[in-house]
Each structure stands twice: as structure tokens, then as C-alpha cells.
Design an enzyme around this catalytic site. Structure first.
Site, short mmCIF file in Angstrom:
data_model
loop_
_atom_site.label_atom_id
_atom_site.label_comp_id
_atom_site.label_asym_id
_atom_site.label_seq_id
_atom_site.Cartn_x
_atom_site.Cartn_y
_atom_site.Cartn_z
N ASP A 71 38.34 26.30 85.49
CA ASP A 71 39.40 25.61 86.24
C ASP A 71 38.75 25.02 87.48
OD1 ASP A 71 41.72 24.67 87.29
OD2 ASP A 71 42.72 26.62 87.49
N LYS A 72 38.05 23.92 87.28
CA LYS A 72 37.23 23.35 88.35
C LYS A 72 38.06 22.88 89.54
CE LYS A 72 33.27 21.76 85.63
NZ LYS A 72 32.08 22.26 86.30
N ASN A 117 26.46 22.91 77.85
CA ASN A 117 27.13 21.90 78.67
C ASN A 117 26.18 21.33 79.70
OD1 ASN A 117 28.06 22.39 81.72
ND2 ASN A 117 27.75 24.40 80.73
N ARG A 118 26.44 20.07 80.01
CA ARG A 118 25.74 19.41 81.12
C ARG A 118 26.78 18.61 81.92
NH1 ARG A 118 23.28 16.84 76.54
NH2 ARG A 118 24.23 14.83 76.03
N MET A 119 27.84 19.33 82.33
CA MET A 119 28.96 18.66 83.01
C MET A 119 28.48 17.99 84.29
SD MET A 119 31.26 19.43 80.88
CE MET A 119 32.77 18.87 81.63
N PHE A 121 28.94 19.16 87.60
CA PHE A 121 29.90 19.29 88.72
C PHE A 121 30.84 18.08 88.82
CE2 PHE A 121 26.64 22.03 91.19
CZ PHE A 121 27.18 23.21 90.68
N SER A 186 23.22 26.16 88.68
CA SER A 186 23.59 25.26 87.60
C SER A 186 22.37 24.43 87.20
CB SER A 186 24.72 24.32 88.03
OG SER A 186 24.81 23.26 87.09
N ASN A 188 22.49 21.65 85.78
CA ASN A 188 22.92 20.28 85.52
C ASN A 188 22.97 19.36 86.73
OD1 ASN A 188 23.26 20.91 82.75
ND2 ASN A 188 25.15 21.99 83.30
N THR A 189 22.54 19.85 87.89
CA THR A 189 22.38 18.99 89.06
C THR A 189 20.89 18.99 89.38
OG1 THR A 189 24.58 19.45 89.92
CG2 THR A 189 22.95 18.72 91.53
N LYS A 220 25.33 33.09 92.99
CA LYS A 220 25.26 33.09 91.52
C LYS A 220 23.88 32.65 91.09
CE LYS A 220 27.76 31.60 87.41
NZ LYS A 220 29.03 31.04 86.94
N ASN A 249 24.46 32.56 85.49
CA ASN A 249 24.88 31.22 85.07
C ASN A 249 24.37 30.98 83.64
OD1 ASN A 249 25.77 28.47 85.21
ND2 ASN A 249 25.51 28.57 87.43
N GLY A 274 27.55 31.84 76.20
CA GLY A 274 28.11 32.50 75.03
C GLY A 274 27.18 33.57 74.47
N GLY A 303 28.22 35.82 77.83
CA GLY A 303 28.34 36.30 76.45
C GLY A 303 29.26 37.47 76.25
C1 LIG Z 1 31.58 23.84 80.37
C2 LIG Z 1 31.07 24.82 81.40
C3 LIG Z 1 31.15 24.51 82.74
C4 LIG Z 1 30.67 25.41 83.70
N1 LIG Z 1 30.77 25.09 85.02
C5 LIG Z 1 30.33 25.97 85.95
C6 LIG Z 1 30.47 25.70 87.33
O1 LIG Z 1 31.02 24.68 87.74
N2 LIG Z 1 29.99 26.61 88.21
C7 LIG Z 1 29.37 27.77 87.79
O2 LIG Z 1 28.93 28.56 88.63
N3 LIG Z 1 29.26 28.07 86.49
C8 LIG Z 1 29.72 27.20 85.57
N4 LIG Z 1 29.61 27.51 84.25
C9 LIG Z 1 28.94 28.79 83.85
C10 LIG Z 1 29.94 29.92 83.62
O3 LIG Z 1 30.66 30.23 84.79
C11 LIG Z 1 29.20 31.19 83.14
O4 LIG Z 1 28.32 31.62 84.15
C12 LIG Z 1 28.40 30.96 81.88
O5 LIG Z 1 29.07 30.09 81.00
C13 LIG Z 1 28.09 32.27 81.16
O6 LIG Z 1 29.26 32.93 80.79
P1 LIG Z 1 29.91 32.84 79.31
O7 LIG Z 1 28.84 33.20 78.34
O8 LIG Z 1 31.07 33.79 79.33
O9 LIG Z 1 30.34 31.44 79.14
C14 LIG Z 1 30.08 26.63 83.27
C15 LIG Z 1 30.03 26.96 81.92
C16 LIG Z 1 30.52 26.07 80.98
C17 LIG Z 1 30.44 26.45 79.51
#
Ligand SMILES: Cc1cc2nc3c(=O)[nH]c(=O)nc-3n(C[C@H](O)[C@H](O)[C@H](O)COP(=O)(O)O)c2cc1C
Length: 361
Positions: A71-72, A117-119, A121, A186, A188-189, A220, A249, A274, A303
Site C-alpha cells: 500500500d504505497k 519486481n522493479r517498480m 518507488f 531496494s 530498483n533505485t 531495512k 528486502n 516469495g 517468503g
Molecule cells: C511489488 C513489490 C513492491 C515492493 N515495494 C517495496 C517498497 O516500496 N519498500 C520496501 O521496503 N520494500 C518493498 N518491497 C519488498 C517487500 O516489502 C518485502 O521486503 C519483500 O517482498 C520480501 O517479502 P515477501 O517474500 O513476503 O514478499 C516490495 C516487494 C514487492 C513484491
């Protein structure tokens, strides 16, 4: 309930592009959150039993939180407790509004319960988020559980000015959340992860402390850090009195896979989350717990799909947990199912409280 999601709703969602499905679900939750009826109904279906945790001065009704990135913008704030979450981390948010990377930028590896993902931010900026959160408070719909905000760096801000970027967002949002997570992990930046370096991170924490030194601050970290680099962050956590570490992360590493579709997804640039991340993120948690002798709270993430995964992270040293990818694959009943499963596990192990189980292994 989980069966309904996996058999009925998930196949429909998975027909769509991953980000499109995400946006639809979030829009639905945002809409449901504005009315009391659907929110109450969600609570009846998915609310979790109480399993209190006290951590960095906050009371968490249960240890299962929503991870950063889901929920960005804070559009579904009232719904997260209704879906059984004991806390929610909103964001990542940056000082400047930015579109993020070019779509497509979120990919599923369904057979291995993973996402790449490579959103980058994508978000409307800290001030816009503050206005959204103000709106929920004005409507009397602020949740009773703790809310955190994940702070990132704007892409256009040079890396040597990062501390001002983080401080700006923190200033705009400091009264809108109970705790803050400095996201320097992250993938992705460009160059963001260099900010995990001790000196750079110290400057960011110092800048935030100047804005406010009472809000709990966590950092984090990436699962790709070496133990030495993690230890540097832990030194800083001690000297700067951080409230805790969020571990971890997404990873830039990729598993071997015999599944052609998964292999193709893993070929995408970005962070992997995951099931394939689970073991590494648990290792990082265990390392932090051992190094700090359990003195530093850890939010374990990476995961988690069920109570066994949650137990693994708790016994490795996590006091609280977060979920992103598990919610995508298991659906809205996941938080409540895990809390119920943890209660059974505590009984089975003859352990009186979750606190006692933290770092047992
Ligand atoms: C689509 C997507 C967007 C994410 N965006 C952020 C983010 O904006 N900030 C952040 O700290 N982590 C972000 N994450 C990482 C998650 O918060 C989490 O650390 C990571 O996905 C591992 O947990 P999981 O295996 O339960 O997904 C993102 C993950 C995904 C899949």
C-alpha cells in the site's frame, strides 16, 4: 476461505498483468475501506485473534504485519486490520512524486510462489501521502494498530544528498505514523543500496534525528549483504539507538529452476520475493539475533506463507513479521491463518508466549 481465494479469485487475478491485478485489488480495498459495512464484513471473515506483542514501545495486536510496497500511498489504511494484520507499513514514499520504472515491472513465478519486481518507488510524493493519511484521520477511520512508513530516496536526488531527501519525507510525515523504516535496500533505485554503507547511513539517521528524535526508526536491509556489512549496520543501530532492523528486502540473487516459466521470470531485472527468498532472509535474521544477543528487535520478512514459515523466523530471532508475496498467493485470509497457526504451535511446543519463542533456535 483460503481455498476460495486460491481456486476462484486468484485464477481470475492471475489472468491479468501482475501490476494491473495489484492495482485492481488495492482500488477495491480502498473503496471497501471508505464504507463501514464492507470493512466490518471483511473483519468478520478475515479478522485475526489477539496475540499481543510489545515492541519498541508500541502495542501490536498480533505479530503479522503488511510489508512495505503493498500500500504505497496509504489508500487502504482502514482495511489492513480488517484483513487480520497487526500492523501495516505504508510506502515506500519519496520526497518527490515519481512514476517509477517503465511497465511491465512486476512478474509472477507462480510454480515457485515468487515475484520479481522493479517498480522503482512509483509514488505521489511525501506531501501527497500526508494528505491521504490526514483524510483517513478526518473520517475517523485511522486504524487502532501501529502504522509505519517506509521512506525511500527520490530517483532524481543525487546519492550524496540522500539524507535531505529522507529528512524531507520524514518531516512531512512524522506525525502520521508510529514508526519509520529507512529503506536503503531496494534494488530498483540506482545506487540506493550503497546507502547501507556505515557512513552514508549514519548521515541519514542523523538527519532524521534532527527532525524528530522520539519516533522509532528502523533500517531495512538487503538479503544480499555480507555478514560484515550487516555487522556495520548493527554497530550503527547500537550507537544511533535504532528501534530495530527489518530483514529483509527482495534479493538480486536468483535460484536455479527447472521450470521454464520461472526461469524466464527470474531473467527479469529486479528484486525477487516469495518462497525462494525464505531461507536467506531467515539466515539474516538469525545472524542479527546472534550478533545482538537478542537486544535489537527484528521485523522478519521474506517468503512467509504459513505458520511454519512464521515460526521459523520467530525462532530465528524475529519479534514481528511482515508479508507481501504470501498475500498475493494465499489471499486475504493469510494473516489470520498464521496467527491461529502460531497459537497452536505455541501450545504444541509448550511455550507460554511468542516472546519466549523469539530466537529459541
Ligand atoms: C511489488 C513489490 C513492491 C515492493 N515495494 C517495496 C517498497 O516500496 N519498500 C520496501 O521496503 N520494500 C518493498 N518491497 C519488498 C517487500 O516489502 C518485502 O521486503 C519483500 O517482498 C520480501 O517479502 P515477501 O517474500 O513476503 O514478499 C516490495 C516487494 C514487492 C513484491
Amino acid at each position: 476461505m483460503g481455498w476460495c481465494y486460491r481456486r476462484l479469485l486468484r485464477p481470475l487475478l492471475f489472468l491479468q498483468d501482475s501490476e494491473a491485478a495489484h492495482n485492481r485489488v488495492l482500488a477495491g480495498l480502498a473503496w471497501a475501506g471508505r464504507g463501514r459495512l464492507l470493512a466490518s464484513l471483511a473483519n468478520v471473515c478475515y479478522g485475526a485473534p489477539e496475540m499481543s506483542v510489545e515492541c519498541f514501545g508500541l502495542h501490536f495486536p498480533n505479530p503479522i504485519g503488511l510489508a512495505g510496497g503493498m500500500d504505497k500511498a496509504g489508500v487502504a489504511v482502514p482495511m489492513w486490520p480488517r484483513l487480520g494484520f497487526g500492523f501495516a507499513e505504508l510506502g515506500g514514499v519519496t520526497r518527490h512524486a515519481q512514476p517509477g520504472n517503465e511497465p511491465p515491472r512486476m512478474f509472477r513465478a507462480v510454480a515457485e510462489q515468487a515475484l520479481v519486481n522493479r517498480m522503482g518507488f512509483n509514488n505521489a510524493g511525501a506531501e501527497a501521502m500526508a494528505a491521504t493519511l490526514d483524510g483517513w484521520r478526518a473520517r475517523g477511520q485511522w486504524p487502532a494498530h501501529p502504522v509505519g512508513i517506509n521512506l525511500g530516496k527520490s530517483k532524481t536526488t543525487p546519492i550524496n544528498e540522500a539524507q535531505e531527501d529522507y529528512a524531507f519525507s520524514f518531516r512531512a510525515l512524522k506525525n502520521h505514523a508510529d514508526f519509520f523504516v529507512i529503506n536503503v535496500s531496494s534494488p530498483n533505485t540506482p545506487n540506493l543500496r550503497e546507502l547501507q554503507d556505515k557512513t552514508a547511513l549514519d548521515e541519514i539517521i542523523a538527519a532524521l534525528r534532527e527532525v524528530n528524535d522520539s519516533k522509532p526508526l528502523l533500517v531495512k536491509i538487503a538479503p544480499d549483504l555480507s555478514n560484515d556489512a550487516i555487522d556495520d549496520v548493527l554497530d550503527l543501530a547500537a550507537t544511533r539507538k535504532l528501534a530495530g532492523i527489518v530483514a529483509t528486502n527482495t534479493t538480486i540473487a536468483r535460484p536455479d529452476s527447472s521450470n521454464a516459466i520461472c526461469r524466464s521470470t527470474y531473467g527479469e531485472t529486479g528484486g525477487l520475493s516469495g518462497a525462494p527468498l525464505r531461507t536467506r532472509s531467515t539466515e539474516v535474521i538469525r545472524h542479527i539475533h546472534q550478533q545482538t544477543k537478542g537486544s535489537l528487535p527484528i521485523i522478519g520478512v521474506g517468503g512467509i506463507f504459513n505458520a511454519d514459515d512464521a515460526w521459523e523466523k520467530i525462532t530465528a530471532g524475529a519479534s514481528l513479521l511482515q508479508i507481501y508475496t504470501g498475500l498475493v498467493y494465499e489471499g486475504p485470509g493469510i494473516a489470520s491463518a498464521i496467527v491461529k497457526g502460531l497459537k497452536k504451535r505455541l501450545n504444541r511446543e509448550g511455550v507460554d508466549s511468542l516472546k519466549e519463542a523469539v530466537g529459541q533456535q
